[in-house]
Design an enzyme around this catalytic site. Structure first.
Site, mmCIF file in Angstrom:
data_model
loop_
_atom_site.group_PDB
_atom_site.id
_atom_site.type_symbol
_atom_site.label_atom_id
_atom_site.label_comp_id
_atom_site.label_asym_id
_atom_site.label_seq_id
_atom_site.Cartn_x
_atom_site.Cartn_y
_atom_site.Cartn_z
ATOM 1 N N ALA A 79 21.919 -78.524 33.277
ATOM 2 C CA ALA A 79 22.850 -77.231 33.018
ATOM 3 C C ALA A 79 24.405 -77.696 33.556
ATOM 4 O O ALA A 79 25.155 -77.414 32.896
ATOM 5 C CB ALA A 79 22.430 -76.207 33.337
ATOM 6 N N PHE A 128 21.396 -71.018 33.088
ATOM 7 C CA PHE A 128 20.437 -70.088 32.809
ATOM 8 C C PHE A 128 19.614 -69.395 34.185
ATOM 9 O O PHE A 128 19.793 -68.266 34.462
ATOM 10 C CB PHE A 128 19.230 -70.716 32.084
ATOM 11 C CG PHE A 128 19.477 -70.860 30.693
ATOM 12 C CD1 PHE A 128 18.792 -69.948 29.726
ATOM 13 C CD2 PHE A 128 20.191 -71.646 30.114
ATOM 14 C CE1 PHE A 128 19.233 -69.900 28.399
ATOM 15 C CE2 PHE A 128 20.660 -71.649 28.655
ATOM 16 C CZ PHE A 128 19.884 -70.876 27.642
ATOM 17 N N HIS A 131 13.661 -80.550 26.102
ATOM 18 C CA HIS A 131 13.406 -79.057 26.034
ATOM 19 C C HIS A 131 13.700 -78.655 24.344
ATOM 20 O O HIS A 131 13.780 -77.814 24.126
ATOM 21 C CB HIS A 131 14.185 -78.252 26.926
ATOM 22 C CG HIS A 131 13.740 -78.491 28.214
ATOM 23 N ND1 HIS A 131 12.650 -77.534 28.927
ATOM 24 C CD2 HIS A 131 14.129 -79.422 29.392
ATOM 25 C CE1 HIS A 131 12.266 -77.975 30.137
ATOM 26 N NE2 HIS A 131 13.248 -79.168 30.524
ATOM 27 N N SER A 138 19.543 -79.488 39.155
ATOM 28 C CA SER A 138 19.255 -79.222 40.365
ATOM 29 C C SER A 138 18.017 -79.735 40.837
ATOM 30 O O SER A 138 17.650 -79.956 41.922
ATOM 31 C CB SER A 138 18.963 -77.377 40.579
ATOM 32 O OG SER A 138 17.781 -77.119 39.498
ATOM 33 N N ASP A 168 32.068 -82.495 41.178
ATOM 34 C CA ASP A 168 31.867 -81.846 39.751
ATOM 35 C C ASP A 168 31.721 -83.205 38.790
ATOM 36 O O ASP A 168 32.595 -84.161 39.094
ATOM 37 C CB ASP A 168 33.055 -81.034 39.374
ATOM 38 C CG ASP A 168 32.990 -80.395 38.331
ATOM 39 O OD1 ASP A 168 32.623 -80.965 37.141
ATOM 40 O OD2 ASP A 168 33.536 -79.259 38.143
#
Length: 249
Positions: free
Chosen positions: A27, A38, A123, A198, A237
């Protein structure tokens, strides 16, 4: 590890020398495009109840599911969503013959929009729908318009089967073919670059550990469960680091 010019150049050299380089994105690669995370605090699941988007609810009450799904889509993707420099950098690396595949946990389709040609969508893709009966796929935009106009649940024009967003809902298994493809790429990898993830959601989280022969590079704002195993971990970043890597190759 600090994302210094020297470190980025070293990683770029390893990418350029690799026989098979793989990127896994999460994400964090899309948040700069205006797509909210999310699971983080203030993310999508703070506004919407994940239980409303379970496969079981779709089966039990497809009309209510679709109405809520369109609401969520407008919240998440309602703005002017475009690829950002991180997506573009990965596409540049592929075009240069340096990156072989992008494996993504995201369903926004922005890697393809940026020009990446070899993308494994673990996904699914929110820009598509799939018929539960005949398996035909179609653009999601017109189907969402039909729902907004009162056609709930939307059905396939060919067989009248229920249409479902072509994404993996809670309670569904990941597509076996996509997952197997991702694992095969990870096993072959000389360099495995995990960006903006993550690395906490299985089975995608296990892919870096599957890349047992690879130099493991992790670019994320926070530490991940594979931090200790990473050859290079840049707490930075992705919109800064990935373009710099592409420039350095």
């Amino acid at each position: 590890m600090t994302a210094t010019d020297e470190t980025i150049e070293t990683i770029a050299s390893e990418l350029a020398a690799a026989d098979h380089a793989v990127a896994l994105t999460g994400a964090g690669v899309s948040t700069a495009s205006g797509i909210p995370d999310f699971r983080s605090e203030g993310g999508v699941w703070d506004t919407f109840d994940p239980a409303e988007f379970r496969y079981g609810r779709f089966q039990a009450d497809p009309a209510a599911f679709w109405e809520r799904r369109v609401e969520m889509h407008e919240t998440v993707y309602g703005g002017d969503i475009e690829p950002n420099v991180a997506h573009e950098a990965l596409a540049e690396l592929e075009a240069a013959g340096v990156l072989d595949v992008v494996v993504t946990q995201n369903v926004d389709g922005l890697h393809g929009a940026a020009g990446s040609e070899t993308v494994v969508e673990l996904h699914g893709n929110a820009d598509r729908v799939v018929c539960e009966e005949c398996g035909r796929r179609a653009d999601a935009g017109p189907v969402r318009d039909r729902v907004t106009s009162g056609e709930t649940p939307p059905r396939c024009r060919e067989c009248q089967g229920l249409l479902k967003p072509d994404v993996v809902l809670f309670g569904e298994q990941l597509p076996r073919a996509s997952l197997q493809m991702a694992r095969d790429h990870a096993r072959r990898a000389d360099v495995f670059l995990a960006a903006g993830s993550s690395l906490s959601v299985e089975p995608a989280a296990s892919l870096p550990r599957t890349a047992t022969q690879a130099t493991l590079v992790v670019v994320n704002l926070e530490e991940t469960p594979v931090s200790a195993a990473a050859d290079y971990e840049l707490l930075a970043d992705v919109t800064d680091v990935l373009p710099a890597m592409a420039d350095a190759v």
